[in-house]
Structures are given as structure tokens and as C-alpha cells.
Design a protein around this motif. Structure first.
Motif, mmCIF file in Angstrom:
data_model
loop_
_atom_site.group_PDB
_atom_site.id
_atom_site.type_symbol
_atom_site.label_atom_id
_atom_site.label_comp_id
_atom_site.label_asym_id
_atom_site.label_seq_id
_atom_site.Cartn_x
_atom_site.Cartn_y
_atom_site.Cartn_z
ATOM 1 N N ARG A 175 0.833 -1.201 0.000
ATOM 2 C CA ARG A 175 0.000 0.000 0.000
ATOM 3 C C ARG A 175 0.863 1.245 0.000
ATOM 4 O O ARG A 175 1.872 1.323 0.695
ATOM 5 N N ASN A 209 -3.266 5.893 0.207
ATOM 6 C CA ASN A 209 -4.592 5.271 0.124
ATOM 7 C C ASN A 209 -4.718 4.286 -1.032
ATOM 8 O O ASN A 209 -5.798 3.752 -1.266
ATOM 9 N N ARG A 210 -3.626 4.054 -1.746
ATOM 10 C CA ARG A 210 -3.679 3.203 -2.936
ATOM 11 C C ARG A 210 -3.023 1.854 -2.668
ATOM 12 O O ARG A 210 -1.876 1.812 -2.189
ATOM 13 N N GLN A 211 -3.721 0.773 -2.965
ATOM 14 C CA GLN A 211 -3.142 -0.567 -2.867
ATOM 15 C C GLN A 211 -2.429 -0.838 -4.191
ATOM 16 O O GLN A 211 -2.977 -1.416 -5.121
ATOM 17 N N LEU A 212 -1.162 -0.416 -4.258
ATOM 18 C CA LEU A 212 -0.420 -0.486 -5.511
ATOM 19 C C LEU A 212 -0.091 -1.927 -5.896
ATOM 20 O O LEU A 212 -0.137 -2.297 -7.075
#
Length: 364
Positions: free
Chosen positions: A258, A261-264
């Protein structure tokens, strides 16, 4: 009333992310570390350098991130904070991280035959992407360096008749075992992964994909990655990056893929990276292979290789002492660049001293 409760719930859910430290263009600084433990670490890592014999522990850079903040940084030799340092085989873990983004895009599955994406592997049709990530392709590869150059597959791939097309050179090897049956460390497997990525994302995206998919979202600006004559990234060896930028990869992995806020990276991809290859037979002091990362795990009756570090420690490791260590339980990321030529440097000793200086138990 219902709207107020919903708003309160949304605020509570968002608080843990808002409270975390994330780098923007620069890392924020944490509390300054001093004391005898730090001095002991520096005495080990930054002993006086002998640039004639090149013997002993020769640290070029040591950088420590705790809970998302930069708490220690020192450089030596020609290396500075702005130096994009050769990472050598840390590049292997970088290609695994780039592949994780492609995995999240649904472009492949772990058990897919690698030949689906790289046709020269049709002579080895049962080699899967997971096998390559475990260095378990079964290809008869000799990963020897300066001490045995005439018998070395990797020397031939990087410097002589394999260098124009590194993946084709690797694919042309015979088999020593069935795919997935045995671990044999192989820079060839890593470069085959690099070649499969070209088909997964398409030729037009491939040249920029590490930057658009991974480096850009993380704010990494220094990365350079060499290619062979066919345009394939030399994923085994030739990525360059500043210590500060490499630490961003470590923080991404420490926080389970993560970034803000982005689950890359999908969580199951990171879990795969950090699971031991189940056919691995441990030798003393040898790190355990995961999915193109190295693990501090006890396997097959052998104790974990870095006994003074937590068992959740994992790392990207490279020739001549390059290392990215990640310790989720301690919220620590450590980047160490080096120029070690004689085997003096020991992972466990640096980790032991670093934990004494920097470990801080924090609430999850």
C-alpha cells in the motif's frame, strides 16, 4: 442522526492512514539518533576504507527509515545522497515488484506457463511464472562470478556471447531438474521474467512501464535501468537508484503493497513474495528464497539465517553488499549500499547493531 454516525465512521476509518508518515518529494525527518549503540554501528559499517586493497567492510551508504520517517543517513567513498548507485541483484526484487503491478492489472497468473509470454521458452513448456520467481525453473544455470568466470552462465550472459539477448541466452540452457522441484539461484530466471513482462504489458508500454507503474507512483525520480540490445531490462543486475529512492520500495513492501490510500500491489502478491519456496533445502547462514525476495525464516530444520533479526525480516540483496532490509514488526526499512570485495560484511552483524540503535517498539 444517521448521517452524523456515518460521517464519524468515515473519519475513524480514515484516521490510521492520515496518521501515517509518507514521503512526498522528500522524506520527513524523525528524531535524531545518538548514543553508544549508534557509534558501535558506525564503527562496523564505516571502518576506515582502504581503497588500494579494497578489503574489509566498505559501506557506501546507510539509510534508515522508521515508521515512514528518515532517522539516519550517512555516505562514504564517492557515494552521496544524489548518487544513483548500482544495485546489482537488488534489481531482481525490483522486477518482482514491477511484476506485482502487472499482476494487479490481471495480466497474468502465477501458474501461467512462462512460454505463453516468451515463446523461446517453448522448449521448456512447464516452467511457470511462479517457478521463475522462486529461481526454480529447472534450467541448468551456473551462477558463479569472479572466482569461476569460465564456467559462469551469468558472466557469459552479461559480458560475452549472451549480452545482446539475455533472455534468449537463458532460455537456451538445458535442464537439471523438473520445473518447480529445486532451487537454483539464477540471474537467467530473473531476465526471463523481464522478457515475459514485455509481452504482458505490450511492447509500447514496456519501455516506460517500471516508471509509470511503480517508480512514478512512489515518487522515485533517480531510477535508471539498463537494457540489452533487444530492449529487455537487465532485471538480474543493472538497476540504479539513490538510497532514498530505494527506501520507498522498502516502505511499500513494509506496508503490504500500500502507498498512501492506494493498494499499488495486491496483498496476495506481497504475501507470495514473503512465503518461502517450499522445495528449498536450507544451508547454514543462507537466506531463504521467497518470490524473488530473501527471507529470514527457519525452514527444513535450519535456524533462520539472521538470528538477531526478527523472523519477519525480508530483504533484496545484491553483489558486493547491496541490501534493502525490511522489518515490518519494527517498522524499519534499512538501505545499505557497499563495495565489499572479500566477504567481511555480514548481514546479521549489521542488523544486530542497527536494531540496537534504531529499534523502537511501536503500537500497530
Amino acid at each position: 442522526m444517521f448521517k452524523r454516525l456515518l460521517l464519524l465512521l468515515m473519519l475513524l476509518v480514515s484516521l490510521p492512514v492520515l496518521a501515517e508518515n509518507w514521503p512526498t518529494e522528500q522524506w520527513s525527518s524523525g528524531p535524531k539518533i545518538t548514543g553508544p549503540q549508534l557509534q558501535a554501528l558506525e564503527n562496523y559499517a564505516f571502518a576506515p576504507r582502504d581503497d588500494v586493497s579494497r578489503k574489509g567492510v566498505r559501506t557506501d551508504a546507510l539509510l534508515v527509515i522508521r515508521d515512514g520517517q528518515l532517522i539516519y543517513e550517512r555516505y562514504a567513498g564517492p557515494t552521496t545522497a544524489d548518487t544513483a548507485h548500482l544495485t546489482w541483484s537488488v534489481s531482481k526484487s525490483l522486477i518482482a515488484t514491477v511484476l506485482g503491478v502487472a499482476y494487479g492489472e490481471g495480466l497474468f497468473k502465477l501458474q501461467d506457463p512462462a512460454a505463453n509470454f516468451y515463446p523461446p521458452l517453448q522448449s521448456h513448456p512447464n516452467v511457470s511464472i511462479a517457478d521463475l520467481l522462486h529461481w526454480a525453473s529447472g534450467l541448468d544455470w551456473q551462477e558463479s562470478y569472479e572466482y569461476a568466470p569460465l564456467n559462469s552462465s551469468v558472466v557469459a550472459m552479461l559480458y560475452t556471447h549472451g549480452r545482446q539477448d539475455i533472455a534468449a541466452f537463458a532460455a537456451d540452457h538445458g535442464e537439471f531438474s523438473l520445473p518447480g522441484e529445486a532451487f537454483r539461484y539464477s540471474s537467467g530466471d530473473s531476465n526471463l521474467l523481464s522478457a515475459t513482462l514485455k509481452t504482458m504489458v505490450g511492447a509500447q508500454r514496456y519501455a516506460d512501464y517500471p516508471w509509470t507503474a511503480l517508480f512514478g507512483p512512489l515518487g522515485i525520480r533517480s531510477a535508471v535501468w539498463e537494457t540489452d540490445a533487444t530492449g529487455t531490462f537487465v532485471a538480474s543486475s543493472y538497476a540504479y537508484m539513490t538510497a532514498r529512492d530505494l527506501a520507498r520500495i522498502g516502505l511499500l513492501m513494509q506496508r503490504d503493497g500500500r502507498w498512501g490510500n492506494r493498494q499499488l500491489l495486491p496483498k496476495d502478491w506481497v504475501e507470495f513474495n514473503r512465503q518461502p519456496f517450499n522445495r528449498f533445502k536450507a544451508n547454514q547462514d543462507e537466506a531463504v528464497p521467497g518470490g524473488h525476495w530473501w527471507l529470514n525464516r527457519a525452514v527444513d530444520g535450519a535456524e533462520r539465517p539472521w538470528e538477531d533479526a526478527p523472523d519477519d525480516t525480508f530483504a533484496a540483496l545484491g553483489h558486493w553488499g547491496q541490501a534493502l532490509y525490511v522489518m515490518p514488526s519494527e517498522k524499519l526499512v534499512i538501505v545499505r549500499y557497499g563495495d565489499d570485495r572479500d566477504g567481511s560484511y555480514q548481514h546479521n552483524e549489521l542488523l544486530r547493531l542497527a536494531l540496537a540503535a534504531f529499534a523502537q517498539k511501536v503500537q500497530p
